[in-house]
Design an enzyme around this catalytic site. Structure first.
Site, short mmCIF file in Angstrom:
data_model
loop_
_atom_site.label_atom_id
_atom_site.label_comp_id
_atom_site.label_asym_id
_atom_site.label_seq_id
_atom_site.Cartn_x
_atom_site.Cartn_y
_atom_site.Cartn_z
N GLU A 28 1.03 -1.52 0.06
CA GLU A 28 -0.25 -0.21 0.08
C GLU A 28 1.21 1.27 0.16
O GLU A 28 0.37 1.93 -0.88
CB GLU A 28 -1.16 -0.17 0.87
CG GLU A 28 -1.65 -1.02 1.46
CD GLU A 28 -3.13 -0.84 0.50
OE1 GLU A 28 -3.15 0.02 -0.59
OE2 GLU A 28 -4.01 -2.29 0.16
N ASP B 141 -4.51 -10.70 -8.50
CA ASP B 141 -4.90 -9.04 -9.52
C ASP B 141 -3.60 -8.70 -10.50
O ASP B 141 -3.44 -8.77 -10.71
CB ASP B 141 -5.99 -8.34 -9.00
CG ASP B 141 -5.46 -7.59 -7.40
OD1 ASP B 141 -4.32 -7.71 -7.34
OD2 ASP B 141 -6.66 -7.12 -7.02
C1 DMJ Z 1 -6.12 0.11 -5.60
O1 DMJ Z 1 -5.92 0.45 -4.15
C2 DMJ Z 1 -5.71 -0.43 -6.28
O2 DMJ Z 1 -5.99 -1.03 -7.00
C3 DMJ Z 1 -5.22 -2.45 -5.32
O3 DMJ Z 1 -4.18 -2.69 -6.66
C4 DMJ Z 1 -6.07 -3.04 -5.76
N1 DMJ Z 1 -7.66 -2.73 -5.21
C5 DMJ Z 1 -7.83 -1.40 -4.78
C6 DMJ Z 1 -8.32 -0.74 -5.66
O4 DMJ Z 1 -9.72 -0.99 -5.07
#
Ligand code: DMJ
Length: 436
Positions: A57, A191
């Site tokens: 993050e 993801d």
């Molecule tokens: C974001 O902080 C980024 O896109 C991350 O890769 C996954 N999800 C959140 C938003 O949904």
């Protein structure tokens, strides 16, 4: 109302919404707000706070936000802060394999550890696999090779390790370098690892052949094992639990329409249309998950079993926390096809956000997308400003605003310039590339 870093932990770092929105404010021409944010970063952003910070993050929101702010404005202060923060993240890589642990104390100790909830002290694919773009830019800007070396080492290990059916499980031990369990997902936990493979290739001006090869073989394995068609004809990405399919797609997985779209161009020629079609089908399914709700906003996860088609069947999956992924795919698909339906779908989302999420102090998530009786969660996630609103703005802007020819967006929608070959040969630095 609270601002949030998605509950994932900015640790001692404050001001996530400010740093995450610097580039959005700048791009939108909100000059006064941008100036206030810039001053706050200069005077109040303290990078030494003690506490539990998520490596992932902090990287995508703070390092990514500062890097974009630098590249857009040319302001040296952003570059200095980005590099300083990047250096504070390095101790997380001090493990037997060089795979970083997920949590770090940014204070003087620099200790790092694994998330308590991750099985057997493992690191998470979407976390240690989502550092490449920012770290390569940190090396570009600082001249210090260490950042790029750290992420190349992660890449090397992932390239070498045996993969079940060509798939990448979500949990890996930073000690042994082995997978810890076989759960595969293109949504949460997996993801953005896939996203960063294709974007590393694009950001390298299509020179990073390893990233390209790894992306296409992962996508092939995903198509063979995870892509499904529902009885109603909707294409979706199931999750994989040691060989058993879970017919569930998370909101997070909806970014993949855009990812497969931008990756389509560099498939073998005959594959281009195939990937564009797949990207369009997934984006259509994600739109259906919005369209089938009373609020026209999509749930956190939707299912394709027990008669369900793109709807949440569990109460606990009905919430919407202002996530961007569906709108992100509309934006990419608009740029790639100019099919007007993507702008129409984007506008439906704007109206739904206005109607169901707008509150006195900003925008709030909602607890149930299937009910129009307002139940706000009192939280404005920082990614609403950095991603959701930015992607909407770009969806309705001309293609040359942050053209895909020149920029890639990190997973938090922070634009980073493509490192053009000519730049590398001439040793030149990136031009200030900003809308004034
Ligand atoms: C974001 O902080 C980024 O896109 C991350 O890769 C996954 N999800 C959140 C938003 O949904």
């Amino acid at each position: 109302m609270q601002e949030s870093l998605s509950g994932a932990g900015g640790g001692g770092l404050r001001g996530a919404s400010i740093v995450d929105s610097l580039d959005t404010l700048y791009i939108m021409g909100l000059t006064e707000e941008y100036k206030d944010a810039k001053e706050w970063v200069e005077n109040s952003l303290d990078l030494n706070g003690n506490g539990e910070a998520s490596l992932f993050e902090v990287n995508i929101r703070y390092v990514g936000g500062l890097l974009s702010a630098y590249y857009l404005t040319g302001e040296e202060r952003f570059k200095r802060k980005a590099v300083e923060l990047g250096e504070k993240l390095l101790p997380a890589f001090n493990t037997p394999t060089g795979i970083p642990r997920g949590v770090i104390n940014l204070g003087s100790s620099g200790t790092s550890w694994s998330w308590g909830w991750a099985s057997a002290g493992s690191s998470i694919l979407a976390e240690f696999g989502t550092l490449h773009l920012e770290f390569v830019h940190l090396t570009e800007l600082s001249g210090n090779p260490i950042f790029a070396e750290k992420v190349m080492n992660v890449r090397k290990l992932l390239n070498k390790i045996e993969k079940p059916h060509g798939l990448y499980p979500n949990f890996l031990s930073p000690v042994s370098g082995n997978w810890v369990q076989h759960h595969v997902s293109i949504g949460g936990l997996g993801d953005s690892f896939y996203e960063y493979l294709i974007k590393s290739y694009l950001m390298s001006d299509k020179t990073d052949e390893d990233a390209k090869r790894m992306y296409y073989s992962a996508l092939e394995a995903i198509e063979t094992n995870l892509v499904q068609k529902s009885p109603g004809g909707l294409t979706y990405l199931a999750e994989w639990r040691g060989g058993i399919l879970d017919h569930k797609m998370g909101h997070l997985a909806c970014f993949s329409g855009g990812m497969i779209g931008i990756g389509a161009d560099d498939g073998a020629a005959e594959k281009r249309q195939h990937y564009l079609d797949l990207a369009a089908q997934i984006t259509h399914t994600c739109h259906e998950s919005y369209d089938r709700s009373a609020t026209k906003l999509g749930p956190e996860a939707f299912r394709f079993d027990s008669g369900a088609e793109a709807t949440a069947t569990r109460l606990s999956d009905r919430y919407y926390i202002l996530r961007p992924e569906v709108i992100e795919s509309y934006m990419y698909m608009w740029r790639l096809t100019h099919d007007p339906k993507y702008r129409e779908w984007g506008w439906e989302a704007v109206e739904a956000l206005e109607q169901h999420c707008r509150v006195e102090a900003g925008f709030s998530g909602i607890r149930d997308v299937y009910s129009t009786a307002a139940s706000h969660d009192n939280m404005q996630q920082s990614f609403f400003l950095s991603e959701t609103l930015k992607y909407l703005y770009l969806l309705f802007s001309d293609d040359d605003l942050l053209s895909l020819e020149d920029w890639v967006f990190n997973t938090e929608a922070h634009p980073l310039p493509i490192i053009h070959k000519s730049c590398l040969q001439g040793g030149g630095t990136q031009e200030k590339a900003a809308p004034e």
